[in-house]
Design a protein around this motif. Structure first.
Motif, PDB file in Angstrom:
ATOM      1  N   GLY B 232       9.979  -4.727 -10.808  1.00  0.00           N
ATOM      2  CA  GLY B 232       8.902  -4.211 -11.014  1.00  0.00           C
ATOM      3  C   GLY B 232       8.757  -3.220  -9.487  1.00  0.00           C
ATOM      4  N   GLN B 233       7.998  -2.186  -9.286  1.00  0.00           N
ATOM      5  CA  GLN B 233       7.378  -1.680  -8.196  1.00  0.00           C
ATOM      6  C   GLN B 233       5.587  -1.305  -8.197  1.00  0.00           C
ATOM      7  N   GLN B 234       5.511  -1.071  -7.227  1.00  0.00           N
ATOM      8  CA  GLN B 234       3.981  -0.287  -7.054  1.00  0.00           C
ATOM      9  C   GLN B 234       3.770   0.054  -5.392  1.00  0.00           C
ATOM     10  N   ARG B 235       3.835   1.113  -5.643  1.00  0.00           N
ATOM     11  CA  ARG B 235       3.115   2.430  -4.704  1.00  0.00           C
ATOM     12  C   ARG B 235       1.757   2.837  -4.701  1.00  0.00           C
ATOM     13  N   PHE B 236       1.468   2.538  -3.055  1.00  0.00           N
ATOM     14  CA  PHE B 236       0.141   2.634  -2.948  1.00  0.00           C
ATOM     15  C   PHE B 236       0.421   3.812  -1.292  1.00  0.00           C
ATOM     16  N   THR B 237      -0.906   4.360  -1.358  1.00  0.00           N
ATOM     17  CA  THR B 237      -1.258   5.308  -0.166  1.00  0.00           C
ATOM     18  C   THR B 237      -2.478   4.958   0.634  1.00  0.00           C
ATOM     19  N   PHE B 238      -2.982   4.315   1.594  1.00  0.00           N
ATOM     20  CA  PHE B 238      -3.616   3.503   2.269  1.00  0.00           C
ATOM     21  C   PHE B 238      -4.325   4.868   2.692  1.00  0.00           C
ATOM     22  N   GLU B 239      -5.836   4.693   3.196  1.00  0.00           N
ATOM     23  CA  GLU B 239      -6.363   5.885   4.115  1.00  0.00           C
ATOM     24  C   GLU B 239      -7.469   5.218   4.629  1.00  0.00           C
ATOM     25  N   VAL B 240      -6.886   5.098   6.771  1.00  0.00           N
ATOM     26  CA  VAL B 240      -7.840   4.730   7.008  1.00  0.00           C
ATOM     27  C   VAL B 240      -8.255   5.750   7.933  1.00  0.00           C
ATOM     28  N   THR B 241     -10.004   5.357   8.400  1.00  0.00           N
ATOM     29  CA  THR B 241     -10.876   6.265   8.761  1.00  0.00           C
ATOM     30  C   THR B 241     -11.564   5.819   9.834  1.00  0.00           C
ATOM     31  N   GLY B 242     -10.914   5.866  11.102  1.00  0.00           N
ATOM     32  CA  GLY B 242     -11.768   5.822  12.752  1.00  0.00           C
ATOM     33  C   GLY B 242     -12.641   6.979  13.003  1.00  0.00           C
ATOM     34  N   VAL B 243     -12.694   7.130  14.196  1.00  0.00           N
ATOM     35  CA  VAL B 243     -13.552   8.405  14.765  1.00  0.00           C
ATOM     36  C   VAL B 243     -12.369   8.438  16.188  1.00  0.00           C
ATOM     37  N   CYS B 319       0.531  -7.599  -4.095  1.00  0.00           N
ATOM     38  CA  CYS B 319      -0.770  -6.299  -4.027  1.00  0.00           C
ATOM     39  C   CYS B 319      -2.464  -6.453  -3.730  1.00  0.00           C
ATOM     40  N   ARG B 320      -2.655  -7.530  -4.463  1.00  0.00           N
ATOM     41  CA  ARG B 320      -4.610  -7.732  -4.304  1.00  0.00           C
ATOM     42  C   ARG B 320      -4.126  -8.937  -2.449  1.00  0.00           C
ATOM     43  N   THR B 321      -3.770  -9.242  -2.819  1.00  0.00           N
ATOM     44  CA  THR B 321      -3.870  -9.883  -1.525  1.00  0.00           C
ATOM     45  C   THR B 321      -4.196  -9.198  -0.809  1.00  0.00           C
ATOM     46  N   ILE B 322      -2.438  -8.093  -0.345  1.00  0.00           N
ATOM     47  CA  ILE B 322      -2.455  -6.250   0.470  1.00  0.00           C
ATOM     48  C   ILE B 322      -3.332  -6.520   0.327  1.00  0.00           C
ATOM     49  N   GLU B 323      -3.841  -5.976  -0.816  1.00  0.00           N
ATOM     50  CA  GLU B 323      -5.704  -4.940  -0.412  1.00  0.00           C
ATOM     51  C   GLU B 323      -6.842  -5.413   0.253  1.00  0.00           C
ATOM     52  N   LYS B 324      -7.045  -6.898  -0.416  1.00  0.00           N
ATOM     53  CA  LYS B 324      -8.234  -7.683   0.299  1.00  0.00           C
ATOM     54  C   LYS B 324      -8.120  -7.783   2.253  1.00  0.00           C
ATOM     55  N   ARG B 325      -6.875  -8.154   2.356  1.00  0.00           N
ATOM     56  CA  ARG B 325      -6.028  -8.477   3.962  1.00  0.00           C
ATOM     57  C   ARG B 325      -6.199  -7.462   4.941  1.00  0.00           C
ATOM     58  N   LEU B 326      -6.054  -5.856   3.966  1.00  0.00           N
ATOM     59  CA  LEU B 326      -6.296  -4.865   4.270  1.00  0.00           C
ATOM     60  C   LEU B 326      -7.361  -4.425   4.977  1.00  0.00           C
ATOM     61  N   GLU B 327      -8.538  -4.882   4.160  1.00  0.00           N
ATOM     62  CA  GLU B 327      -9.643  -3.759   3.774  1.00  0.00           C
ATOM     63  C   GLU B 327     -10.350  -5.135   4.415  1.00  0.00           C
ATOM     64  N   ARG B 328     -10.109  -6.545   5.314  1.00  0.00           N
ATOM     65  CA  ARG B 328     -10.244  -7.324   6.363  1.00  0.00           C
ATOM     66  C   ARG B 328     -10.413  -7.082   8.072  1.00  0.00           C
ATOM     67  N   LEU B 329      -8.811  -6.249   7.535  1.00  0.00           N
ATOM     68  CA  LEU B 329      -8.516  -5.509   8.566  1.00  0.00           C
ATOM     69  C   LEU B 329      -9.368  -4.111   9.421  1.00  0.00           C
ATOM     70  N   ALA B 330      -9.885  -3.538   8.771  1.00  0.00           N
ATOM     71  CA  ALA B 330     -10.351  -2.588   8.717  1.00  0.00           C
ATOM     72  C   ALA B 330     -11.818  -3.045   8.777  1.00  0.00           C
ATOM     73  N   GLY B 331     -12.761  -4.043   7.921  1.00  0.00           N
ATOM     74  CA  GLY B 331     -13.566  -4.178   8.434  1.00  0.00           C
ATOM     75  C   GLY B 331     -14.256  -4.404  10.170  1.00  0.00           C
ATOM     76  N   ARG B 332     -12.613  -5.591  10.512  1.00  0.00           N
ATOM     77  CA  ARG B 332     -13.420  -6.368  11.612  1.00  0.00           C
ATOM     78  C   ARG B 332     -12.702  -4.915  12.895  1.00  0.00           C
ATOM     79  N   SER B 333     -12.249  -3.637  12.124  1.00  0.00           N
ATOM     80  CA  SER B 333     -12.042  -2.570  13.272  1.00  0.00           C
ATOM     81  C   SER B 333     -13.523  -1.734  13.529  1.00  0.00           C
TER      82      SER B 333
END
Lengths: 430, 430
Positions: B232-243, B319-333
């Motif tokens: 099975g496959q899942q594909r995502f696009t993640f968008e990271v916004t900083g300044v 995929c759920r683990t990744i979404e949560k982990r990336l969310e945390r990484l974004a918040g920290r930065s």
């Protein structure tokens, strides 16, 4: 934050009404910046004035009329630099120059460049009103171009004035529509021997007032930055090569993923810059996954690095350290790395006596200030090679520049103009 | 590595000459792959045959002639799938189908797809020679399209044969030159009611032989892979916004650098996939720095993630683990993150009885084999929904595919054909 307190240094134009003077400068500046921003102005407050464009021509034309109204003698040079001259009593004296560039980036703000020009007009008009005709001529310049936003070329305006470039022989660069610099210049009426020659050697001094484009002054609650020098730069392109492979059929342990490698390298660049400490800065601003596809393990990635420091020895050490560290990272992941340095610019010191005079002005006016380096390039760096040159910064809100969100508080604008007036006074009236 | 030993299973076409048979298949396969690679062949050994292109038409035309020479009855369906039919004794029996796709990626190799087609011809010709006319018809198919390399669409060939698509009503997609799928199909002579209808429901079974496109078989020194299912496959696009900010004037401590953030995320995806363990794979294959410039701190980055696993529960958890982990990484930065899942494909199991028959064939022939999942999509996944379907892999040198460097050793090609012959024998002769 009170920017100024009443000052009593009788040898400067500061007087008992120092705060009122800054307030007057502030509202004059706001008024003139609003007025100038209409040329190339966009609905969201952004400004786009590309070199020799219709908006650029409108701005220069309007500015020349305003110069005339304010009592300056306007004239163009062959490159399209616009000058407003306040003639000195000494007829053959060298000219004290101030100003900045009239062009903007695409969708830029209303302060970058424009502030230095209108500040020069306000400061010089004030000096003439208060002290009469100067000994040496004061000239206010609106340089044709500094940003490199139309043609792949920067400092075309100040480069002509300092004889690095010549409007007689423009470099063979083209804009995004394929128009050459020569054709664009001729279409705007310049480079056809109708105006004053651009290259001159009669500069007594150059003073440039500019927004900081960074957040140091804001964070440290300083009204004014006295620029010691413009940092040196080195720019690199790194190419990381691994093995492009199928995203579904290549187990994690079998991959030589160039993007994972590049990610480690990008974080290493940041870590090393933080370790070197301020004022070291290093940026990976561009990254390309060659033939990237969502279902392909990246085999080839290239990215840029821009590193800046005022001390050339530190900058060299940083870049050598990075090259070695990235090489080790690549080797550890079975990737190959090539590194190409494509830009080196030495740090450029500003004139120490003028910087000291700027600090004296701040002290006399009770303005908080700090000595600092400019991390960005400016027209001042070309003049530093040909005459004593000074550069004064005022705060940029949130450090934002090249954006419609550029902002500097009116009182901060006024404080910068007061310091500029003091410097012009010391250069042109004594 | 000896791939085969003399085998004695009297119920299969393997016999005392098993090694010789594999060698015969091997050289027939090399000869036919060489011959087929000339259509769309490139000077460096690459092959490009895009759907309905002149090279594609030449290949299908030549293949239909070769089918005729080998004693198969060639015919096209409306989508341009080419079949070679070996009629069975039972006139109204359902058809045993084998084959793969004739199209390639841009600058692909000579094995992907092509091998399954020529293997079907070799195996069926051998069965007829050795066992005479089958009970059930055997059909060899060269599917028009599987790769999605001309139009943004995959499985056009097998999709027509399994009634997921219809040549009467092609999706409104266009190639890079703006040509619609319908126009390209009509120009090649298909979709105009000149040929057999493509959609059928008389499939007895489908067996696809294919190169692995990964390195598992090579690393484990296995001759054959028996595919249990397609992941099975899942594909995502993640968008990271900083300044976005000035690379020279923004101290390291003041940055919200979207590319540094994305780099941490890319490494987190890899780390998490390694932690989940084989057969979990996750790939960041595309990354874009929006308005990237060497002298600008990146403010906006987007990247894709492709994650694959045969177990849908594990894949979801990843995929759920990744979404949560990336969310945390974004918040920290101090960055913001948006996540969009744009593709979900459930795992597709292959037929267990056919897989067991494939394993029996390997055992009888003394061929080393392993059961495995396919990390890539294949025509077989569409047939799995309509008839018993099996898929057999042979090794890919260094796991390379979609490249002129694709390679499988002749003896490995021959071993795969022997297993295919055994499966076709069990399906069509009993």
């Amino acid at each position: 934050m009170p920017l100024s307190t009443a000052a009593t240094d009788a040898s400067s134009p500061a007087d008992a009404s120092g705060e009122q003077l800054i307030r007057r400068f502030a509202w004059q500046a706001v008024d003139m910046l609003d007025w100038l921003a209409q040329f190339g102005g966009e609905t969201d407050g952004g400004v786009t004035r590309l070199l020799y464009s219709p908006e650029w021509q409108q701005a220069q034309t309007a500015l020349s009329r305003r110069m005339l109204q304010l009592g300056f003698e306007p004239y163009y040079d062959e490159a399209g630099n616009l000058f407003g001259r306040l003639a000195g009593k000494q007829p053959d004296s060298r000219a004290v120059l101030t100003g900045s560039h009239i062009d903007t980036v695409l969708h830029g703000g209303r302060y970058d460049g424009a502030y230095g020009i209108i500040a020069g007009l306000i400061a010089a008009a004030y000096l003439r009103e208060r002290y009469g005709q100067p000994l040496r001529s004061i000239e206010i310049v609106a340089f044709a171009e500094e940003e490199g936003s139309r043609f792949p070329l920067t400092f075309w305006g100040s480069g002509n004035a300092t004889r690095i470039y010549s409007a007689d022989n423009p470099p063979p660069v083209r804009d995004a529509d394929g128009v050459t610099l020569a054709d664009a210049m001729h279409a705007a009426g310049f480079g056809l021997n109708r105006f004053e020659p651009a290259g001159r050697n009669d500069w007594e001094a150059f003073v440039e007032l500019h927004i900081e484009q960074g957040s140091v002054l804001e964070r440290e609650r300083c009204a004014v930055g006295i620029v010691q020098g413009i940092v040196g730069q080195q720019r690199f392109t790194f190419e990381v090569t691994g093995v492009s492979n199928h995203a579904g059929t290549t187990p994690m342990g079998d991959r030589q993923d160039a993007l994972c490698g590049a990610s480690e390298m990008i974080l290493a660049v940041r870590e090393e810059a933080v370790k070197f400490g301020d004022p070291m800065v290093a940026t990976v601003g561009q990254l390309t996954v060659v033939s990237g596809a969502s279902n392909v393990v990246p085999g080839h990635v290239h990215f840029t690095m821009d590193a800046r420091h005022p001390d050339p020895t530190e900058l060299d050490l940083f870049c050598r350290t990075i090259e070695k560290r990235l090489e080790r990272l690549a080797g550890r992941s079975g990737l190959s790395l090539t590194s190409r340095r494509w830009m080196t610019a030495a740090p450029i010191p500003m004139n120490a006596e003028l910087a000291a005079a700027g600090e004296s002005s701040c002290r006399a006016r009770g303005l908080s200030f700090r000595s600092m380096y400019s991390g960005a390039g400016h027209d001042a760096q070309l003049f530093a090679a040909v005459c004593p040159t000074a550069m004064i910064f005022v705060p940029s809100r949130a450090g934002i520049s090249h954006s419609p969100d550029e902002h500097t508080e009116p009182e901060q604008l006024g404080a910068g103009i007061a310091v500029l007036a003091d410097l012009l006074h010391s250069l042109a009236y004594r």
